[in-house]
Design a protein around this motif. Structure first.
Motif, short mmCIF file in Angstrom:
data_model
loop_
_atom_site.label_atom_id
_atom_site.label_comp_id
_atom_site.label_asym_id
_atom_site.label_seq_id
_atom_site.Cartn_x
_atom_site.Cartn_y
_atom_site.Cartn_z
N ALA A 194 -79.60 -52.14 17.17
CA ALA A 194 -79.63 -52.39 15.72
C ALA A 194 -78.87 -51.32 14.94
O ALA A 194 -79.29 -50.89 13.87
CB ALA A 194 -81.07 -52.50 15.23
N ILE A 195 -77.74 -50.89 15.49
CA ILE A 195 -76.87 -49.96 14.76
C ILE A 195 -75.68 -50.79 14.27
O ILE A 195 -75.13 -51.59 15.03
CB ILE A 195 -76.36 -48.83 15.69
N ASP A 196 -75.30 -50.56 13.02
CA ASP A 196 -74.22 -51.36 12.44
C ASP A 196 -72.89 -51.01 13.12
O ASP A 196 -72.32 -49.95 12.87
CB ASP A 196 -74.15 -51.07 10.93
N HIS A 197 -72.42 -51.88 13.98
CA HIS A 197 -71.22 -51.55 14.78
C HIS A 197 -69.95 -51.70 13.96
O HIS A 197 -68.88 -51.26 14.38
CB HIS A 197 -71.15 -52.41 16.05
N ARG A 198 -70.05 -52.31 12.77
CA ARG A 198 -68.84 -52.50 11.95
C ARG A 198 -68.63 -51.37 10.94
O ARG A 198 -67.55 -51.20 10.40
CB ARG A 198 -68.91 -53.85 11.21
N ALA A 199 -69.70 -50.60 10.72
CA ALA A 199 -69.66 -49.63 9.61
C ALA A 199 -68.51 -48.63 9.74
O ALA A 199 -67.92 -48.23 8.74
CB ALA A 199 -70.98 -48.89 9.53
N ASP A 200 -68.18 -48.23 10.97
CA ASP A 200 -67.14 -47.20 11.13
C ASP A 200 -65.79 -47.76 11.53
O ASP A 200 -64.86 -47.00 11.84
CB ASP A 200 -67.61 -46.15 12.15
N LEU A 201 -65.68 -49.08 11.55
CA LEU A 201 -64.38 -49.65 11.91
C LEU A 201 -63.35 -49.30 10.85
O LEU A 201 -63.68 -49.21 9.66
CB LEU A 201 -64.49 -51.17 12.05
N ARG A 202 -62.13 -49.07 11.31
CA ARG A 202 -61.05 -48.77 10.36
C ARG A 202 -60.51 -50.07 9.78
O ARG A 202 -59.47 -50.57 10.21
CB ARG A 202 -59.93 -48.00 11.08
N LEU B 244 -73.29 -44.06 14.92
CA LEU B 244 -73.90 -43.81 16.22
C LEU B 244 -74.41 -42.37 16.31
O LEU B 244 -75.51 -42.10 16.80
CB LEU B 244 -72.86 -44.09 17.32
N ARG B 245 -73.64 -41.44 15.79
CA ARG B 245 -74.06 -40.04 15.93
C ARG B 245 -75.27 -39.73 15.06
O ARG B 245 -76.00 -38.79 15.33
CB ARG B 245 -72.89 -39.09 15.69
N LYS B 246 -75.46 -40.52 14.00
CA LYS B 246 -76.69 -40.35 13.18
C LYS B 246 -77.88 -40.93 13.96
O LYS B 246 -78.92 -40.31 14.11
CB LYS B 246 -76.52 -41.10 11.86
N ALA B 247 -77.67 -42.16 14.44
CA ALA B 247 -78.78 -42.91 15.05
C ALA B 247 -79.29 -42.22 16.32
O ALA B 247 -80.49 -42.21 16.60
CB ALA B 247 -78.31 -44.33 15.38
N ILE B 248 -78.38 -41.61 17.07
CA ILE B 248 -78.76 -41.10 18.38
C ILE B 248 -79.69 -39.88 18.30
O ILE B 248 -80.34 -39.52 19.28
CB ILE B 248 -77.47 -40.77 19.19
N MET B 249 -79.80 -39.28 17.12
CA MET B 249 -80.71 -38.15 16.98
C MET B 249 -82.18 -38.61 17.04
O MET B 249 -83.08 -37.81 17.26
CB MET B 249 -80.46 -37.42 15.65
N ASN B 250 -82.38 -39.91 16.84
CA ASN B 250 -83.74 -40.45 16.97
C ASN B 250 -84.06 -40.53 18.47
O ASN B 250 -83.37 -41.22 19.23
CB ASN B 250 -83.75 -41.84 16.33
#
Ligand SMILES: Cc1cc2nc3c(=O)[nH]c(=O)nc-3n(C[C@H](O)[C@H](O)[C@H](O)COP(=O)(O)OP(=O)(O)OC[C@H]3O[C@@H](n4cnc5c(N)ncnc54)[C@H](O)[C@@H]3O)c2cc1C
Length: 506
Positions: free
Chosen positions: A488-496, A265-271
């Motif tokens: 369209a942000i991968d919501h699973r990518a940062d799950l522990r 999310l913090r990467k994507a939000i810079m767009n």
């Protein structure tokens, strides 16, 4: 003879030092690495002022009632000049919830809860113009301080006698009776003192978030949304916190804070498009940022490396330095979400004046300044640090599938969400007192510590959700998975996930 004072930095702390000390007649020279504002127009200053020394000037700022109160009491003309430049005052009445508004009866002390809101560059412009006109103050722009001029005393205390640096590539040394270090969060001079053996201690930890801000301007003929008819323009969804900061001259900004652990999310939000799309998903922000109301201006300003940091200059009654007084972010940093940094700097400048007027003994001055700061600022520091730690735990829990809070954790959460929050949204007297704590006019926990107030909170808590239904604000926005899927942000990518790698640690 009046003392001479060198102030390092013409940011908020340096300018507040001048406001505070100028009336004492001391001769004040402010050394600032950056150039002066390029114009008198707030829009030009916002767009064109190069502030390499203060990279956060284009982040959203609001200025708490404590700071406004200091300006109003000692420099009322400055408050007027701020308003002339477009800065605005938001009153306590404007902060009432929809169910409180109709029952509101103004009290004289409500005036003390007014805040100032503007772009930070506009506040700096007004402050600087005002300070520059003070008779015994000189600002030297383009002066980069490289080093403090020091001499160790026999008793191991480091005496600061001046600074060495350069202006227009010309090396210079300046000496003075006192040096105030207001060089901000990246200031490195205090480090020099530590390396020279000054007994300065430091505690520091991450605030756990990153800040993302975008500026907007109302379209011609448009006004800000009616606060009485829109959902609250700030909120906390657990995986993000957000808020609108009304600005000056038809401008406002939106800030979204993202936990450090939300890497995608913090990467994507810079767009800028993603940022804008998020604002449109938030019911409290959408009325501000929709295409009929306003247009976005420029890029997303991102900022990390946000820390809480507290430094002590006196340990067990033993001062580390003489004639050296740090204030502002170089001394204490707090999570920007609480909007306390500028007030911390202004209060410290007040404490410094009181100290200098009280005694001329250099070591007594260190002790007295230290004691005042501990008494005045430490409770707010601890209060916000406790909240940061809890938010960090929550953000990690949000990424842990199947996470279940302990019974104790659920009770505490319910006490705050269904008790405290509902009580201050319902009872104007409680809100008034809680706000006094938030705005640094009283100890932050004082209001809840009063038995009568605690009983009122328990009353609302015990009434249950059904009977309190009107006091709950509308949902601040979508759940994490829903928002991220929509963008369209991968919501699973940062799950522990079990066996998954912790990318932060990597
Ligand atoms: C993202 C973000 C949002 C924030 N929001 C709020 C808010 O809403 N409300 C609030 O009250 N606070 C807020 N703060 C905190 C606030 O901005 C700071 O607490 C405040 O700026 C501290 O003032 P200062 O004078 O210590 O530092 P600064 O204002 O940063 O000023 C330091 C000055 O020193 C100069 N300088 C540095 N090194 C040297 C050198 N070697 N020689 C000469 N000059 C030098 C710099 O150029 C700069 O002008 C926020 C902070 C951040 C990071």
């Amino acid at each position: 003879m009046r003392e001479s004072v060198l102030v390092i930095g013409a940011g908020i702390g340096g300018l507040c030092t001048a406001l505070s000390l100028a009336p004492t007649g001391r001769q004040i020279t402010i050394l600032e690495r950056d150039g002066p504002p390029p114009a008198e127009d707030a829009d030009v200053v916002f767009l064109d002022w190069h502030r390499r020394g203060a990279g956060h000037v284009r982040q959203s700022h609001a200025f708490l009632a404590r700071l406004r109160g200091i300006i109003k009491k000692h420099h009322p003309a400055l408050l007027e000049e701020l308003k002339e430049l477009g800065a605005r005052e938001l009153t306590f009445e404007m902060m009432l919830s929809d169910i409180q508004r109709d029952r509101y009866e103004p009290q004289p002390e409500d005036e003390e809860l007014t805040i100032i809101t503007s772009r930070r560059t506009t506040l700096e412009l007004a402050l600087r113009n005002y300070v520059e006109r003070l008779e015994n103050v000189t600002i030297r722009p383009g002066f980069f301080v490289r080093k403090l001029l020091t001499e160790p005393d026999e008793d191991g205390v480091v005496a600061v006698q001046g600074v060495a640096g350069e202006q227009d590539e010309r090396p210079l040394e300046l000496r003075a009776d006192l040096v105030v270090d207001a060089s901000g969060k990246s200031g490195f001079l205090i480090q020099q003192l530590m390396e020279e053996g000054a007994g300065i201690t430091e505690e520091s930890e991450t605030a756990g978030i990153l800040y993302f801000t975008r500026h907007y301007r109302l379209l011609p003929g448009q006004e800000e949304p009616d606060r009485t008819k829109s959902p609250p323009a700030s909120g906390d969804l657990g995986y993000i916190k957000f808020g609108v900061f009304p600005g000056d001259n038809g401008c406002f900004s939106v800030t979204i804070s993202v936990p450090e652990v939300e890497l995608e999310l913090r990467k994507a939000i810079m767009n800028p498009d993603v940022f804008h799309a998020i604002t449109l998903q938030l019911p409290g922000i959408q009325p501000w940022t929709n295409a009929e109301r306003s247009e976005p201006r420029g890029k997303v300003h991102g900022m990390g490396d946000l820390h809480s940091r507290w430094r002590d200059m006196v340990i067990e009654d033993r001062p580390a330095t003489r004639n050296y007084f740090p204030l502002g972010d170089t001394l204490v940093r707090t999570n920007p979400l609480y909007g306390r940094g500028c007030s911390f700097a202004a209060v410290s400048a007040e404490m410094l004046r009181e100290t200098l007027e009280e005694t001329t003994d250099p070591l007594e001055r260190q002790r007295a300044y230290h004691a005042r700061l501990r008494k005045e600022l430490r409770p707010y520091y601890i209060n916000q640090r406790t909240q940061d730690r809890s938010a960090i735990r929550q953000a990690e829990a949000a990424l842990t599938p199947g996470y279940r809070k302990s019974w104790r954790g659920r009770v505490i959460e319910s006490f705050f969400d269904d008790g405290v929050r509902i009580a201050v949204r319902s009872d104007i007297g409680l809100l008034r007192q809680a706000m006094r704590g938030f705005h640094m006019l009283e100890h932050p926990n004082k209001w809840l510590g009063k038995p009568g107030n605690f009983a009122r909170v328990l009353y609302y808590w015990s009434r249950g959700k059904k009977r309190n239904a009107r006091a709950y604000p509308p949902s601040p926005g979508p759940a994490r998975e829903e928002l991220m899927t929509a963008l369209a942000i991968d919501h699973r990518a940062d799950l522990r996930l079990p066996g998954g790698e912790d990318k932060l640690a990597a």
